[in-house]
Write an enzyme that holds these catalytic residues in place. Sequence first.
Site, PDB file in Angstrom:
ATOM      1  N   ASP A 126      19.196  21.407 -32.636  1.00 38.23           N
ATOM      2  CA  ASP A 126      18.352  20.874 -31.507  1.00 38.23           C
ATOM      3  C   ASP A 126      18.279  22.013 -30.564  1.00 38.23           C
ATOM      4  OD1 ASP A 126      16.973  19.275 -29.686  1.00 38.23           O
ATOM      5  OD2 ASP A 126      18.762  18.994 -28.798  1.00 38.23           O
ATOM      6  N   ASP A 128      16.946  21.710 -26.760  1.00 30.40           N
ATOM      7  CA  ASP A 128      17.042  21.356 -25.293  1.00 30.40           C
ATOM      8  C   ASP A 128      18.568  20.852 -25.270  1.00 30.40           C
ATOM      9  OD1 ASP A 128      14.428  22.231 -24.527  1.00 30.40           O
ATOM     10  OD2 ASP A 128      13.641  20.059 -25.088  1.00 30.40           O
ATOM     11  N   ILE A 153      14.281  12.291 -26.256  1.00 33.02           N
ATOM     12  CA  ILE A 153      13.267  11.283 -26.516  1.00 33.02           C
ATOM     13  C   ILE A 153      11.835  12.060 -26.233  1.00 33.02           C
ATOM     14  CG2 ILE A 153      12.120   9.195 -25.634  1.00 33.02           C
ATOM     15  CD1 ILE A 153      14.965   8.803 -27.108  1.00 33.02           C
ATOM     16  N   SER A 174      10.313  18.750 -28.599  1.00 31.20           N
ATOM     17  CA  SER A 174       9.559  19.135 -27.601  1.00 31.20           C
ATOM     18  C   SER A 174       8.457  20.110 -28.176  1.00 31.20           C
ATOM     19  CB  SER A 174      10.393  20.261 -26.688  1.00 31.20           C
ATOM     20  OG  SER A 174       9.656  20.816 -25.667  1.00 31.20           O
ATOM     21  N   ASN A 218       6.977  22.253 -26.555  1.00 28.47           N
ATOM     22  CA  ASN A 218       7.206  23.307 -25.445  1.00 28.47           C
ATOM     23  C   ASN A 218       8.355  24.399 -26.337  1.00 28.47           C
ATOM     24  OD1 ASN A 218       5.180  23.127 -23.304  1.00 28.47           O
ATOM     25  ND2 ASN A 218       6.486  21.387 -22.935  1.00 28.47           N
ATOM     26  N   ASP A 253      22.801  17.499 -28.765  1.00 25.85           N
ATOM     27  CA  ASP A 253      23.459  16.963 -27.836  1.00 25.85           C
ATOM     28  C   ASP A 253      23.022  15.395 -27.287  1.00 25.85           C
ATOM     29  OD1 ASP A 253      20.765  17.833 -26.890  1.00 25.85           O
ATOM     30  OD2 ASP A 253      21.478  17.430 -24.760  1.00 25.85           O
TER      31      ASP A 253
HETATM   32  C1  BG6 Z   1      13.604  16.954 -26.117  1.00 25.36           C
HETATM   33  C2  BG6 Z   1      14.267  16.932 -24.543  1.00 25.36           C
HETATM   34  O1  BG6 Z   1      14.065  18.077 -26.558  1.00 25.36           O
HETATM   35  O2  BG6 Z   1      12.034  17.146 -25.877  1.00 25.36           O
HETATM   36  C3  BG6 Z   1      13.409  15.599 -23.691  1.00 25.36           C
HETATM   37  O3  BG6 Z   1      15.468  16.447 -24.753  1.00 25.36           O
HETATM   38  C4  BG6 Z   1      11.998  15.918 -23.900  1.00 25.36           C
HETATM   39  O4  BG6 Z   1      14.089  15.476 -22.499  1.00 25.36           O
HETATM   40  C5  BG6 Z   1      11.474  16.153 -25.284  1.00 25.36           C
HETATM   41  O5  BG6 Z   1      11.178  14.746 -23.184  1.00 25.36           O
HETATM   42  C6  BG6 Z   1       9.845  16.274 -25.177  1.00 25.36           C
HETATM   43  O6  BG6 Z   1       9.642  17.617 -24.714  1.00 25.36           O
HETATM   44  P1  BG6 Z   1       8.152  17.921 -24.304  1.00 25.36           P
HETATM   45  O7  BG6 Z   1       8.320  19.501 -24.091  1.00 25.36           O
HETATM   46  O8  BG6 Z   1       7.391  17.857 -25.487  1.00 25.36           O
HETATM   47  O9  BG6 Z   1       7.598  17.317 -23.109  1.00 25.36           O
HETATM   48 MG    MG Z   2      18.752  18.134 -26.871  1.00 19.55          MG
END
Ligand code: BG6
Ligand code: MG
Length: 213
Positions: free
Chosen positions: A10, A12, A48, A117, A119, A171
């Site tokens: 993972d 983040d 999430i 994510s 991002n 995590d």
């Molecule tokens: C996860 C994080 O990795 O990515 C979450 O733990 C976050 O907190 C999720 O909401 C989605 O991320 P993003 O960058 O697509 O908004």
């Molecule tokens: Mg994580």
Amino acid sequence: MSRFKAVIFDLDGVITDTAHYHYLAWKQLAESQGVHFDHAFNENLKGIDRMGSLDLILASSSRTYTPEEKLALADAKNLHYQELIATMSSKDLLPGAVEALDTVRRAGLRIGLASVSKNAFTVLERLGITDKFDYVVDAAIIARGKPDPEIFLKAARELGVAPADCLGVEDAVAGVASIKSAGMFALGIGHPFVLTEADVVITSLKEFNLAAY
Ligand code: BG6
Ligand code: MG
């Protein structure tokens, strides 16, 4: 050196601590909607996906939202988040992260990234570690977020490794559940009282010991 053929990380909270940036961006958004937001609530959002997190926040609002309004709020949060991560660099790597990736590489295992994510590619670039991964799941093509196993199964399939031969590193409670339902070994990063479904829990990747799992 290892009974596994691949390690799927993972991002983040495992490789970098973006949780604080997510916290700041969600807090501003929640408060703009009159919803109280604190660190305890932020814990529920770890792992999430974006719309799932927004739904959890808006569940505390006194009003209802149209799908268009929700999309606009999610976009506003994401723009703020992107401003916050724009200055990230290799200094934002969590202790032990690069060493863990290099250990896995030296042991000849495949390396994947399974982050929900959207991002993730940007964050990997900013951290300067994109080339350390054999495959990075594009969160945009994942239909069901964690705790569904889809994202870890997709990573295993693309790496050409059976789920039973994969070690997943997470995590978040939802992330560990995703690894376990994918039929993989789960290494939790955090506290054993929280990550109760994990096979082994360590405090950070500083304690990563591939030969021990
Ligand atoms: C996860 C994080 O990795 O990515 C979450 O733990 C976050 O907190 C999720 O909401 C989605 O991320 P993003 O960058 O697509 O908004
Ligand atoms: Mg994580």
